[in-house]
Design a protein around this motif. Structure first.
Motif, PDB file in Angstrom:
ATOM      1  N   GLY A 139      -3.592  -6.514  -7.193  1.00  0.00           N
ATOM      2  CA  GLY A 139      -4.694  -6.602  -6.219  1.00  0.00           C
ATOM      3  C   GLY A 139      -4.223  -6.271  -4.809  1.00  0.00           C
ATOM      4  N   GLY A 140      -5.169  -5.843  -3.985  1.00  0.00           N
ATOM      5  CA  GLY A 140      -4.844  -5.401  -2.627  1.00  0.00           C
ATOM      6  C   GLY A 140      -4.174  -6.463  -1.784  1.00  0.00           C
ATOM      7  N   SER A 141      -4.586  -7.731  -1.937  1.00  0.00           N
ATOM      8  CA  SER A 141      -4.014  -8.763  -1.056  1.00  0.00           C
ATOM      9  C   SER A 141      -2.516  -8.941  -1.341  1.00  0.00           C
ATOM     10  CB  SER A 141      -4.747 -10.090  -1.225  1.00  0.00           C
ATOM     11  OG  SER A 141      -4.627 -10.570  -2.548  1.00  0.00           O
ATOM     12  N   GLY A 142      -2.140  -8.852  -2.617  1.00  0.00           N
ATOM     13  CA  GLY A 142      -0.727  -8.968  -2.978  1.00  0.00           C
ATOM     14  C   GLY A 142       0.080  -7.785  -2.461  1.00  0.00           C
ATOM     15  N   THR A 154     -19.024  -4.413  -3.018  1.00  0.00           N
ATOM     16  CA  THR A 154     -18.569  -5.011  -1.758  1.00  0.00           C
ATOM     17  C   THR A 154     -17.069  -4.735  -1.636  1.00  0.00           C
ATOM     18  OG1 THR A 154     -18.051  -7.113  -0.691  1.00  0.00           O
ATOM     19  CG2 THR A 154     -18.612  -7.227  -2.986  1.00  0.00           C
ATOM     20  N   GLU A 155     -16.622  -4.550  -0.412  1.00  0.00           N
ATOM     21  CA  GLU A 155     -15.216  -4.181  -0.197  1.00  0.00           C
ATOM     22  C   GLU A 155     -14.888  -4.557   1.244  1.00  0.00           C
ATOM     23  OE1 GLU A 155     -12.171  -3.307  -2.072  1.00  0.00           O
ATOM     24  OE2 GLU A 155     -13.665  -2.043  -3.031  1.00  0.00           O
ATOM     25  N   SER A 156     -14.004  -5.520   1.426  1.00  0.00           N
ATOM     26  CA  SER A 156     -13.747  -5.967   2.801  1.00  0.00           C
ATOM     27  C   SER A 156     -13.004  -4.912   3.607  1.00  0.00           C
ATOM     28  CB  SER A 156     -12.915  -7.241   2.770  1.00  0.00           C
ATOM     29  OG  SER A 156     -11.628  -6.936   2.296  1.00  0.00           O
ATOM     30  N   PHE A 157     -12.226  -4.094   2.944  1.00  0.00           N
ATOM     31  CA  PHE A 157     -11.433  -3.077   3.646  1.00  0.00           C
ATOM     32  C   PHE A 157     -11.370  -1.792   2.819  1.00  0.00           C
ATOM     33  CE2 PHE A 157      -7.576  -0.845   4.820  1.00  0.00           C
ATOM     34  CZ  PHE A 157      -7.595  -0.899   6.207  1.00  0.00           C
ATOM     35  N   GLY A 158     -10.787  -1.890   1.635  1.00  0.00           N
ATOM     36  CA  GLY A 158     -10.632  -0.697   0.793  1.00  0.00           C
ATOM     37  C   GLY A 158      -9.251  -0.089   0.967  1.00  0.00           C
ATOM     38  N   LEU A 159      -8.233  -0.887   0.638  1.00  0.00           N
ATOM     39  CA  LEU A 159      -6.850  -0.426   0.802  1.00  0.00           C
ATOM     40  C   LEU A 159      -6.593   0.856   0.009  1.00  0.00           C
ATOM     41  CD1 LEU A 159      -4.093  -1.162   2.079  1.00  0.00           C
ATOM     42  CD2 LEU A 159      -3.539  -2.326  -0.066  1.00  0.00           C
ATOM     43  N   ALA A 160      -7.181   0.945  -1.176  1.00  0.00           N
ATOM     44  CA  ALA A 160      -6.961   2.130  -2.016  1.00  0.00           C
ATOM     45  C   ALA A 160      -7.493   3.385  -1.311  1.00  0.00           C
ATOM     46  CB  ALA A 160      -7.642   1.942  -3.361  1.00  0.00           C
ATOM     47  N   LEU A 199      -7.437 -13.775   5.382  1.00  0.00           N
ATOM     48  CA  LEU A 199      -8.570 -13.635   4.461  1.00  0.00           C
ATOM     49  C   LEU A 199      -8.622 -12.178   4.025  1.00  0.00           C
ATOM     50  CD1 LEU A 199     -11.068 -15.625   6.702  1.00  0.00           C
ATOM     51  CD2 LEU A 199      -9.631 -16.518   4.845  1.00  0.00           C
ATOM     52  N   HIS A 200      -8.817 -11.964   2.720  1.00  0.00           N
ATOM     53  CA  HIS A 200      -8.734 -10.585   2.220  1.00  0.00           C
ATOM     54  C   HIS A 200     -10.049 -10.000   1.743  1.00  0.00           C
ATOM     55  CE1 HIS A 200      -4.540  -9.297   2.458  1.00  0.00           C
ATOM     56  NE2 HIS A 200      -4.286 -10.596   2.488  1.00  0.00           N
ATOM     57  N   GLY A 201     -10.964 -10.825   1.264  1.00  0.00           N
ATOM     58  CA  GLY A 201     -12.217 -10.213   0.799  1.00  0.00           C
ATOM     59  C   GLY A 201     -12.963 -11.117  -0.152  1.00  0.00           C
ATOM     60  N   PRO A 227      -6.240  -5.322  10.873  1.00  0.00           N
ATOM     61  CA  PRO A 227      -6.560  -4.456   9.727  1.00  0.00           C
ATOM     62  C   PRO A 227      -5.364  -4.246   8.810  1.00  0.00           C
ATOM     63  CG  PRO A 227      -6.419  -3.177  11.761  1.00  0.00           C
ATOM     64  CD  PRO A 227      -6.259  -4.608  12.157  1.00  0.00           C
ATOM     65  N   ASN A 228      -5.660  -3.883   7.587  1.00  0.00           N
ATOM     66  CA  ASN A 228      -4.578  -3.500   6.668  1.00  0.00           C
ATOM     67  C   ASN A 228      -3.889  -2.249   7.198  1.00  0.00           C
ATOM     68  OD1 ASN A 228      -4.943  -5.629   4.964  1.00  0.00           O
ATOM     69  ND2 ASN A 228      -6.457  -4.562   3.712  1.00  0.00           N
ATOM     70  N   PHE A 229      -2.747  -1.965   6.650  1.00  0.00           N
ATOM     71  CA  PHE A 229      -1.889  -0.917   7.224  1.00  0.00           C
ATOM     72  C   PHE A 229      -1.271  -0.085   6.108  1.00  0.00           C
ATOM     73  CE2 PHE A 229       0.160  -5.000   6.722  1.00  0.00           C
ATOM     74  CZ  PHE A 229       1.177  -4.676   5.855  1.00  0.00           C
ATOM     75  N   LEU A 234     -10.578  -2.406 -11.797  1.00  0.00           N
ATOM     76  CA  LEU A 234     -11.681  -2.210 -12.759  1.00  0.00           C
ATOM     77  C   LEU A 234     -12.492  -3.488 -13.016  1.00  0.00           C
ATOM     78  CD1 LEU A 234     -10.006   0.183 -15.389  1.00  0.00           C
ATOM     79  CD2 LEU A 234     -10.825   0.683 -13.108  1.00  0.00           C
ATOM     80  N   ARG A 235     -12.802  -4.183 -11.917  1.00  0.00           N
ATOM     81  CA  ARG A 235     -13.694  -5.330 -12.039  1.00  0.00           C
ATOM     82  C   ARG A 235     -15.116  -4.872 -11.735  1.00  0.00           C
ATOM     83  NH1 ARG A 235     -11.717  -9.393  -7.888  1.00  0.00           N
ATOM     84  NH2 ARG A 235     -11.089  -7.490  -6.883  1.00  0.00           N
ATOM     85  N   PRO A 236     -16.141  -5.654 -12.162  1.00  0.00           N
ATOM     86  CA  PRO A 236     -17.524  -5.213 -11.935  1.00  0.00           C
ATOM     87  C   PRO A 236     -17.816  -4.869 -10.470  1.00  0.00           C
ATOM     88  CG  PRO A 236     -17.497  -7.090 -13.425  1.00  0.00           C
ATOM     89  CD  PRO A 236     -16.074  -6.881 -12.983  1.00  0.00           C
TER      90      PRO A 236
HETATM   91  O1  GMT Z   1     -10.597  -6.188  -4.796  1.00  0.00           O
HETATM   92  C1  GMT Z   1      -9.418  -5.972  -4.996  1.00  0.00           C
HETATM   93  O2  GMT Z   1      -8.973  -4.881  -5.307  1.00  0.00           O
HETATM   94  C2  GMT Z   1      -8.444  -7.101  -4.904  1.00  0.00           C
HETATM   95  C3  GMT Z   1      -8.601  -7.867  -3.656  1.00  0.00           C
HETATM   96  C4  GMT Z   1      -7.440  -8.764  -3.439  1.00  0.00           C
HETATM   97  O3  GMT Z   1      -7.580  -9.637  -2.605  1.00  0.00           O
HETATM   98  O4  GMT Z   1      -6.387  -8.673  -4.049  1.00  0.00           O
HETATM   99  O5  GMT Z   1      -8.824  -6.940  -2.591  1.00  0.00           O
HETATM  100  C5  GMT Z   1      -9.344  -7.379  -1.371  1.00  0.00           C
HETATM  101  O6  GMT Z   1      -8.262  -7.311  -0.457  1.00  0.00           O
HETATM  102  C6  GMT Z   1      -7.766  -6.002  -0.184  1.00  0.00           C
HETATM  103  C7  GMT Z   1      -6.560  -6.112   0.732  1.00  0.00           C
HETATM  104  O7  GMT Z   1      -6.877  -6.706   1.937  1.00  0.00           O
HETATM  105  C8  GMT Z   1      -8.898  -5.155   0.425  1.00  0.00           C
HETATM  106  O8  GMT Z   1      -8.421  -3.849   0.702  1.00  0.00           O
HETATM  107  C9  GMT Z   1     -10.049  -5.084  -0.586  1.00  0.00           C
HETATM  108  O9  GMT Z   1     -11.118  -4.381   0.024  1.00  0.00           O
HETATM  109  C10 GMT Z   1     -10.517  -6.490  -0.953  1.00  0.00           C
HETATM  110  N1  GMT Z   1     -11.479  -6.383  -2.057  1.00  0.00           N
HETATM  111  C11 GMT Z   1     -12.777  -6.678  -1.907  1.00  0.00           C
HETATM  112  O10 GMT Z   1     -13.263  -7.061  -0.863  1.00  0.00           O
HETATM  113  C12 GMT Z   1     -13.620  -6.478  -3.111  1.00  0.00           C
END
Ligand code: GMT
Length: 378
Positions: free
Chosen positions: A12-15, A281-287, A120-122, A173-175, A207-209
């Protein structure tokens, strides 16, 4: 500084953000201690100031649910004392901010003061955290953190809207480490993935909903009817089987490549012409940022923090959630004109420069210093 980082160790993005942050901080001379239940996926323990401490939760017949928070807070207490950790930075509020607060309280009993920074990540805010089952504990642990950061303005607004927050929220912001995503990547063997005339579309997620991967398929189905194209799917998750099934039903399975989980995102993105991110929904969109850093334009939904990352008409295009026709139109608009594609690729890379790791990580350092100073005064 001696910094403890708590995160989810998965894909996941936060990790990923927590791991990259820790590694960069270590390069800047800090001593980093990752504390979690498994070694984070992007963590390679090659330097002498990066450590990993595993949280174990032994099974016991009485436990229906293993008490991870309890084990984590105990581990945090032990590690702070053993390694003289000065500050704890927890990523993803649930349950990390709560466990860190308990650790802080336990340590105070021994006159050891360790401030907590919560990022906070999302979904810890938007999907999971605001659920009535968790809301009180999440509100409490955000308010009790010594500093709070959110990865986008949108996430900060969501947090203030959904919770009763008394604390200041800093947007950091993410980097991205731009050197890792250099588009001039030497081994980019595009020919292995597609024929010369085929365009390569990519999607990366867990690949979550919430990622609306069915929209990825629908958009790709429309595209491949118009132009030769391949779809690369990177990630594992609950929607994987549904996606495979749908590709089969639509007769496009031979045009879709499933990579599963990969640590070689940079190499895969190097093949790509366009990136799809139609999330609910996507707080940032690291991908999306990783794609842009590789010079890959992004076709996304306009939800949450995505508009802060992907700029409509410059690094890609934004559409309303679920508007598959508009996304298809935007993809074809870029891919049908080689010069336009080239321009969008260049713009995508330019836009990613705003999120340079070397500009963002000092913002976290400043927050740590500020927090430590405030705690010394108290
Ligand atoms: O949604 C994910 O892919 C995983 C999730 C997480 O916390 O591991 O991602 C969230 O944090 C990422 C890193 O800060 C953000 O880039 C993603 O946008 C955010 N996902 C959502 O908000 C759905």
């Amino acid at each position: 500084m001696n910094i403890g980082i708590v995160c989810y160790p998965t894909f996941g993005g936060s990790g990923v953000v927590a791991t990259e942050l820790g590694l960069e901080l270590s390069k800047r001379g800090h001593e980093i201690h990752f504390i979690t239940y498994r070694q984070p996926v992007r963590l390679e323990l090659i330097s002498n100031n990066v450590h990993y401490h595993e949280v174990n939760v032994p099974e016991y017949p009485l436990f229906h649910y293993q008490p991870y928070e309890l084990a984590l807070s105990s581990k945090l207490v032990d590690m702070v004392k053993l390694h003289k950790i000065e500050i704890l930075h927890v990523h993803y509020a649930i349950p990390h901010a709560y466990a860190a607060y308990m650790a802080k309280k336990m340590l105070l009993e021994e006159h050891i003061h360790v401030p907590i920074v919560t990022t906070l990540h999302g979904t810890d805010i938007t999907l999971v955290g605001s659920h009535p089952f968790y809301k009180s504990a999440v509100t409490f642990s955000i308010n009790k953190s010594d500093a709070v950061t959110a990865v986008s303005k949108s996430l900060k607004e969501d947090t203030l809207r959904l919770f009763d927050i008394k604390n200041k929220i800093n947007v950091v912001p993410n980097f991205i480490d731009l050197d890792k995503y250099n588009h001039q990547f030497k081994d980019c063997q595009r020919g292995m993935m597609a024929n010369e005339d085929e365009k390569i579309i990519t999607h990366i997620s867990n690949l979550r909903p919430v990622k609306r991967v069915q929209d990825v398929i629908s958009v790709f189905y429309n595209i491949q009817k118009e132009i030769p194209a391949k779809l690369m799917f990177i990630g594992e998750g609950p929607e994987k089987e549904n996606v495979e099934q749908r590709c089969m039903e639509l007769g496009i399975i031979d045009k879709v490549i499933f990579f599963g989980r990969s640590n070689e995102i940079d190499k895969i993105l190097c093949f790509s012409d366009l990136f799809l991110l139609p999330s609910l929904t996507e707080s940032f969109g690291l991908a999306a940022l990783e794609a842009m850093a590789s010079g890959v334009p992004v076709i996304s939904s306009n939800t949450g923090g995505i508009p802060e990352v992907n700029i409509h008409g410059f690094s890609g295009f934004l559409s309303n959630v679920g508007d598959v026709d508009d996304m298809t139109k935007n993809v074809l608009h870029i891919l049908r004109d080689e010069n336009r594609l080239k321009k969008f690729k260049k713009n995508a890379r330019t836009q990613s420069l705003k999120f340079d790791i070397h500009a963002i990580v000092p913002q976290y350092e400043a927050i740590y210093e500020d927090t430590l100073t405030k705690c010394l005064v108290l």
